[in-house]
Design an enzyme around this catalytic site. Sequence first.
Site, PDB file in Angstrom:
ATOM      1  N   LYS A  72      48.600  26.384  50.444  1.00 29.94           N
ATOM      2  CA  LYS A  72      49.706  26.726  51.093  1.00 29.94           C
ATOM      3  C   LYS A  72      49.857  25.761  52.308  1.00 29.94           C
ATOM      4  O   LYS A  72      49.042  25.147  52.864  1.00 29.94           O
ATOM      5  CB  LYS A  72      49.985  27.925  51.558  1.00 29.94           C
ATOM      6  CG  LYS A  72      49.003  28.442  52.308  1.00 29.94           C
ATOM      7  CD  LYS A  72      48.975  30.177  52.658  1.00 29.94           C
ATOM      8  CE  LYS A  72      47.924  30.673  53.563  1.00 29.94           C
ATOM      9  NZ  LYS A  72      48.003  32.045  53.638  1.00 29.94           N
ATOM     10  N   ARG A 167      51.759  44.069  56.129  1.00 32.60           N
ATOM     11  CA  ARG A 167      52.692  42.898  56.061  1.00 32.60           C
ATOM     12  C   ARG A 167      53.622  43.220  54.813  1.00 32.60           C
ATOM     13  O   ARG A 167      54.399  43.888  54.444  1.00 32.60           O
ATOM     14  CB  ARG A 167      51.662  41.792  56.245  1.00 32.60           C
ATOM     15  CG  ARG A 167      52.630  40.510  56.888  1.00 32.60           C
ATOM     16  CD  ARG A 167      51.571  39.521  57.078  1.00 32.60           C
ATOM     17  NE  ARG A 167      51.003  39.020  56.144  1.00 32.60           N
ATOM     18  CZ  ARG A 167      50.006  38.092  55.862  1.00 32.60           C
ATOM     19  NH1 ARG A 167      49.844  37.351  57.095  1.00 32.60           N
ATOM     20  NH2 ARG A 167      49.649  37.719  54.946  1.00 32.60           N
ATOM     21  N   TYR A 289      48.499  15.387  85.021  1.00 32.65           N
ATOM     22  CA  TYR A 289      49.577  16.235  85.030  1.00 32.65           C
ATOM     23  C   TYR A 289      49.090  17.707  85.805  1.00 32.65           C
ATOM     24  O   TYR A 289      48.084  18.347  85.536  1.00 32.65           O
ATOM     25  CB  TYR A 289      50.529  16.835  84.027  1.00 32.65           C
ATOM     26  CG  TYR A 289      51.358  15.753  83.615  1.00 32.65           C
ATOM     27  CD1 TYR A 289      52.284  15.129  84.679  1.00 32.65           C
ATOM     28  CD2 TYR A 289      51.361  15.171  82.390  1.00 32.65           C
ATOM     29  CE1 TYR A 289      53.145  14.284  84.043  1.00 32.65           C
ATOM     30  CE2 TYR A 289      52.234  14.377  81.873  1.00 32.65           C
ATOM     31  CZ  TYR A 289      53.004  13.631  82.798  1.00 32.65           C
ATOM     32  OH  TYR A 289      53.879  12.774  82.306  1.00 32.65           O
ATOM     33  N   MET A 337      51.471  14.336  76.581  1.00 39.64           N
ATOM     34  CA  MET A 337      52.375  14.093  75.266  1.00 39.64           C
ATOM     35  C   MET A 337      51.489  12.969  74.476  1.00 39.64           C
ATOM     36  O   MET A 337      51.190  13.306  73.153  1.00 39.64           O
ATOM     37  CB  MET A 337      53.584  13.598  75.375  1.00 39.64           C
ATOM     38  CG  MET A 337      54.374  13.574  74.275  1.00 39.64           C
ATOM     39  SD  MET A 337      55.832  12.935  74.563  1.00 39.64           S
ATOM     40  CE  MET A 337      57.050  13.975  75.131  1.00 39.64           C
TER      41      MET A 337
HETATM   42  C1  LIG Z   1      46.666  32.451  52.952  1.00 45.33           C
HETATM   43  C2  LIG Z   1      46.205  33.348  51.984  1.00 45.33           C
HETATM   44  C3  LIG Z   1      44.886  33.329  51.746  1.00 45.33           C
HETATM   45  C4  LIG Z   1      43.812  32.349  52.287  1.00 45.33           C
HETATM   46  O1  LIG Z   1      43.427  32.848  53.450  1.00 45.33           O
HETATM   47  P1  LIG Z   1      42.100  32.151  54.142  1.00 45.33           P
HETATM   48  O2  LIG Z   1      41.857  33.058  55.454  1.00 45.33           O
HETATM   49  O3  LIG Z   1      42.621  30.686  54.551  1.00 45.33           O
HETATM   50  O4  LIG Z   1      40.964  32.114  53.280  1.00 45.33           O
HETATM   51  C5  LIG Z   1      44.413  34.382  50.683  1.00 45.33           C
HETATM   52  N1  LIG Z   1      45.386  35.199  50.298  1.00 45.33           N
HETATM   53  C6  LIG Z   1      46.800  35.292  50.897  1.00 45.33           C
HETATM   54  C7  LIG Z   1      47.396  36.257  50.318  1.00 45.33           C
HETATM   55  C8  LIG Z   1      47.153  34.401  51.613  1.00 45.33           C
HETATM   56  O5  LIG Z   1      48.315  34.389  52.072  1.00 45.33           O
END
Ligand SMILES: *Cc1c(COP(=O)(O)O)cnc(C)c1O
Length: 395
Positions: A72, A167, A289, A337
Amino acid sequence: MTKLIYPDTLSISQTIVHARSSTRKSWPKQILPRQNRMPRPISASIIPAAVSHNIDIVRKLAPRSHVWSVVKTNAYGHGIERIYPALAGADGIALLDMDEAVRIRELGWKKPILLLEGVFKAEDVELAGRLGLNVTIHCEEQLALVREAKLDSRIDVHLKMNSGMNRLGFTPDAFRSAWESARAVASIGDITLMTHFANADEGDVSWQLDCFDAATHGIPGQRSVANSAGVLWHKDAHRDSVRPGIILYGASPSGLAHHMADFGLRASMRLESEIIGIQNVGAEDTIGYGRTFTPGQPIRIGVVACGYADGYPRHAASGTPIAVDGVLTRVVGRVSMDMLTVDLTPCPAARIGSRVGLWGDQVKIDDVAAASGTIGYELMCALARRVPVKTVETA
Ligand SMILES: *Cc1c(COP(=O)(O)O)cnc(C)c1O
């Protein structure tokens, strides 16, 4: 207060042309071909071989499980197309953006693809059907979308339980009846039972695993529960398939690099730059800064072409590790930046043009993240578009 007044016979765009032509007649249409223009000396390297090596490690850790590689967020900022060749050893690919699923199919992936958040609109179901995607169903509304869609062939689903993460997912109480409803939908094929851990990186997962096992007792179907932390630290959670993300890219799900030392994972992303300026700074002077850093003794400072607009965290505190010509040293003063400043005391030979390692094999992305109050995941995903990226064939 002064007010800008344009000559009233000229429109604003004419004014600009007028101002420019008064300094120089015209610019050539193309000054230099794009590939010959000098970029700033910063670049990211993506190492697909590290990803395939890390998939092999996941296989060894979870030898009886199918491996779904999680790509993802454009493969955690690496670029799906860049790391795609390294995914050949995976059994499936998991992601959550339809566009990314389409790109994976266009690249020629024949094996399963899982949409981790499922579908959002009715049209998505038909596209998922045409692309042969496996969709997560985490609520009644999604189940209704799949039930009502006109599909030419069956669609496999991951039915998701909320076992304590709070969630996405059906509650444990509602899960059995959700499964029965899903099974009754003619266009639904295989149903995998799925849940997601809240704190697999910190210790105990049994509170969620026990809940999941109790609520799925006697329901047929494959089980999928483990993310990266589950793969590394919870063998009892491996089940039929695992869903590793961050460890494919060699970073730690706990945010702590030393937790990863024994697994032999390799970093798949390097961020590198160069020293572009040097200052000799007095003991009581300040750097950058906000004047947040006073050296206390005279030091040599290197200015690095990398700042928060490149995706380096602005919150990186003085002391964040960084390498100059392969020598470990520290960031001092605030990250700005386009630049940051480093202590050159441990590397007296450093000069303008010296190589700087922001993260990669030597400086762990987890350590940079920890010094910045975040995790490696966020830094990978936040690599800025302006950073030139190259694919490196060998690690
Ligand atoms: C992102 C995600 C994972 C992978 O998580 P990692 O901590 O990067 O291994 C697995 N399952 C679901 C449902 C996720 O959203």
